[in-house]
Enzyme design. Structure first.
Site, mmCIF file in Angstrom:
data_model
loop_
_atom_site.group_PDB
_atom_site.id
_atom_site.type_symbol
_atom_site.label_atom_id
_atom_site.label_comp_id
_atom_site.label_asym_id
_atom_site.label_seq_id
_atom_site.Cartn_x
_atom_site.Cartn_y
_atom_site.Cartn_z
ATOM 1 N N GLN A 36 9.157 -13.451 3.978
ATOM 2 C CA GLN A 36 10.350 -13.710 4.778
ATOM 3 C C GLN A 36 11.092 -14.880 4.099
ATOM 4 O O GLN A 36 11.041 -14.968 2.893
ATOM 5 C CB GLN A 36 10.037 -14.008 6.252
ATOM 6 C CG GLN A 36 9.486 -12.818 7.016
ATOM 7 C CD GLN A 36 8.024 -12.538 6.699
ATOM 8 O OE1 GLN A 36 7.191 -13.403 6.846
ATOM 9 N NE2 GLN A 36 7.729 -11.341 6.260
ATOM 10 N N GLY B 292 8.303 -7.168 2.360
ATOM 11 C CA GLY B 292 8.420 -6.032 1.458
ATOM 12 C C GLY B 292 8.933 -6.497 0.122
ATOM 13 O O GLY B 292 10.067 -6.944 0.011
ATOM 14 N N HIS B 293 8.072 -6.491 -0.878
ATOM 15 C CA HIS B 293 8.511 -6.840 -2.230
ATOM 16 C C HIS B 293 8.495 -5.554 -3.031
ATOM 17 O O HIS B 293 7.530 -4.792 -2.953
ATOM 18 C CB HIS B 293 7.511 -7.773 -2.915
ATOM 19 C CG HIS B 293 7.367 -9.098 -2.257
ATOM 20 N ND1 HIS B 293 7.773 -10.261 -2.851
ATOM 21 C CD2 HIS B 293 6.853 -9.454 -1.073
ATOM 22 C CE1 HIS B 293 7.513 -11.272 -2.040
ATOM 23 N NE2 HIS B 293 6.950 -10.801 -0.958
ATOM 24 N N ARG C 274 15.942 -0.030 6.578
ATOM 25 C CA ARG C 274 17.190 -0.341 7.290
ATOM 26 C C ARG C 274 18.254 -0.868 6.327
ATOM 27 O O ARG C 274 17.935 -1.657 5.436
ATOM 28 C CB ARG C 274 16.937 -1.437 8.339
ATOM 29 C CG ARG C 274 16.100 -0.988 9.500
ATOM 30 C CD ARG C 274 15.946 -2.089 10.530
ATOM 31 N NE ARG C 274 15.060 -3.155 10.070
ATOM 32 C CZ ARG C 274 14.783 -4.241 10.779
ATOM 33 N NH1 ARG C 274 15.345 -4.424 11.962
ATOM 34 N NH2 ARG C 274 13.958 -5.156 10.323
ATOM 35 N N LYS D 202 12.468 -12.185 -4.405
ATOM 36 C CA LYS D 202 11.250 -12.960 -4.724
ATOM 37 C C LYS D 202 10.284 -12.135 -5.544
ATOM 38 O O LYS D 202 9.601 -12.659 -6.417
ATOM 39 C CB LYS D 202 10.519 -13.364 -3.432
ATOM 40 C CG LYS D 202 11.112 -14.517 -2.702
ATOM 41 C CD LYS D 202 10.210 -14.949 -1.554
ATOM 42 C CE LYS D 202 10.037 -13.910 -0.475
ATOM 43 N NZ LYS D 202 11.179 -13.723 0.423
ATOM 44 N N GLY E 15 15.728 -13.786 3.653
ATOM 45 C CA GLY E 15 14.783 -12.824 3.079
ATOM 46 C C GLY E 15 15.454 -11.898 2.084
ATOM 47 O O GLY E 15 16.692 -11.874 1.969
ATOM 48 N N ASP E 16 14.611 -11.174 1.349
ATOM 49 C CA ASP E 16 15.088 -10.181 0.391
ATOM 50 C C ASP E 16 15.933 -10.796 -0.721
ATOM 51 O O ASP E 16 16.842 -10.172 -1.246
ATOM 52 C CB ASP E 16 15.884 -9.064 1.111
ATOM 53 C CG ASP E 16 15.125 -8.544 2.317
ATOM 54 O OD1 ASP E 16 13.961 -8.172 2.138
ATOM 55 O OD2 ASP E 16 15.668 -8.548 3.431
#
Ligand code: IMP
Length: 439
Positions: free
Chosen positions: A225, A41-42, A307, A17, A13-14
């Site tokens: 994700q 979260g984008h 986080r 995207k 993830g992250d």
């Protein structure tokens, strides 16, 4: 022929995207999501504006695009309207004409959130490190055939009865571990008006998307994700609860496999992970400083939860596995510029377990914790690649790094991202991605 392109994160993830989907969205008629919920979260930066998207597909930023929240998603009505109202206040058109919510999607309700907290507390040291958004418990209810689908919730009596029944069960667990239980009447009173407000957005998205494809409109499918968080193929049990990989698209949108024209993998030039779980190339003893440098340069803090993300070297072995499962036609390599400050860059090309090379990606988490990554060290380029827009203009060593990754994962690179702005992008000429954009 309609064009249906799927975009999927290749790691944990992250991968960036948001920016890539936003770049592509301009060329598509529909942007659809097929799994997950507001655990995603984008962040998308357009000029001096920044949009945080969790539930609503990134197509919303582009005028005239239709956004679809597919049947495979789990939707929290509170989160949906919080996001819709925030985006509307930023000047975007979040209207029922533009946003279609599947009648078959499942609802996340307050007791799912409470159960997510309870489950993590019960697991203690073994916790998954979820986003605490209620994602897992909502998918549990779906598979357990007691979930509440959007269409079913439109019937207020059904909604009330289902909430009462489900909260009775949930309270048995919540009472034991948390003390404070939930009141079904209160939950109903909070949710019913939101469901009513949502009714204008509710659509048979399976019929809607298939009609669009039949009529030759193009669809960009946005994964949330990523591959290594997939409930089947990821680092179980440290995964999310949905099918994040390309196979999930068919189930989560009701779209036949043969309708998919291409799959784009999003691959970051290093690795990160939020939450718990095995992470073979994590920068630990002796490498914390490099990890910290990358975290600061790459702003590696969760968009959803804030986080700090764990940072590690690029893992070609895991990404090769992701390429196979998803059938990437091409990949977008992101955040190259973050590595500008490094003297040397390590790439993991394989794993060894108890001295033996691993033939395939280990299925068991404790094995994955025990693997020893096999590294190749490449020289850094020690100069800025920020904002570079041509492959030829990259420092030779940065180009070598891009080529090395491509060879290692066996997929051609279609795009290299050299900064957060749309303009800070290298589009590789003659790549599948360039063709998709030109069509
Ligand atoms: P859940 O999806 O909230 O159940 O969390 C399960 C795991 O997936 C945790 O390790 C989360 O940190 C991770 N996760 C969920 N959504 C995302 C995301 O959008 N990016 C990165 N990790 C995520």
């Amino acid at each position: 022929m309609s064009k249906v392109i799927v975009v999927i994160g290749a790691q944990w993830g992250d991968e960036g995207k948001g920016k890539i989907v936003d770049l592509l969205a301009e060329r598509f008629d529909l942007v659809a999501r097929y799994q997950g919920g507001h655990n995603a979260g984008h962040s998308v930066k357009v000029g001096d504006r920044s949009y945080a998207l969790h539930l609503i597909p990134s197509g919303i930023i582009h005028e005239g695009k239709t956004c679809v929240l597919g049947n495979g998603m789990v939707i929290d009505p509170i989160a949906f309207f919080a996001e819709a109202d925030r985006l509307s206040a930023q000047g975007l058109q979040v209207t029922p004409e533009r946003v279609k919510v599947s009648s078959r999607a499942h609802l996340i309700l307050p007791y799912h959130r409470a159960l997510d907290h309870t489950s993590e507390e019960r697991l203690g040291n073994e916790k998954v490190g979820t986003t605490l958004r209620g994602i897992g418990p909502a998918y549990e209810d779906k598979a357990g055939r007691r979930g509440i689908r959007v269409a079913d919730a439109l019937d207020a009596d059904h909604l009330r009865t289902r909430i009462e029944r489900n909260i009775e069960d949930a309270n048995l667990i919540i009472r034991r571990y948390r003390g404070t239980t939930l009141d079904a009447g209160q939950v109903f009173n909070e949710i019913a008006p939101l469901v009513e407000r949502m009714s204008a957005f509710v659509t048979d998205t399976t019929a809607f998307v298939n009609r669009a494809v039949r009529e030759g409109r193009s669809v960009l499918v946005e994964g949330a994700q990523a591959t290594l968080l997939d409930v089947d193929h990821g680092t179980y049990p440290f995964v999310t609860s949905s099918s994040t990989t390309a196979g999930g698209v068919c189930a989560g949108l009701g779209l036949a496999p043969k309708k998919i024209s291409g799959v784009l993998g999003i691959v970051r030039t290093y690795s990160t992970r939020v939450g718990e779980g095995p992470f073979p190339t994590e920068m630990l003893e002796g490498e914390e400083e490099i990890g910290q440098l990358i975290r600061e340069r790459g702003h590696e803090y969760g968009v959803s939860t804030g986080r700090p993300r764990r940072c590690g070297w690029f893992d070609a072995f895991a990404t090769r596995y992701a390429a196979e499962i998803n059938g990437f036609d091409t990949v977008a390599l992101t955040k190259l510029d973050i590595l500008d400050a490094l003297d040397e860059i390590k790439v993991c090309t394989g794993y060894r377990l108890k001295g033996q090379p691993c033939e395939s990606f280990p299925a068991v988490s404790h094995e994955l914790r025990g693997v020893e990554p096999v590294y190749e060290t490449l020289p850094g380029w020690n100069s800025s690649t920020e904002g570079v827009t041509e492959l030829e203009s990259l420092p030779a060593r940065a180009r070598d790094y891009v080529e090395f990754i491509s060879e290692q994962i066996g997929v051609p690179v279609g795009l290299v991202s050299t900064g957060p702005e749309r303009s800070q992008t290298i589009l590789v000429r003659d790549s599948a991605l360039a063709r998709w954009l030109a069509d």
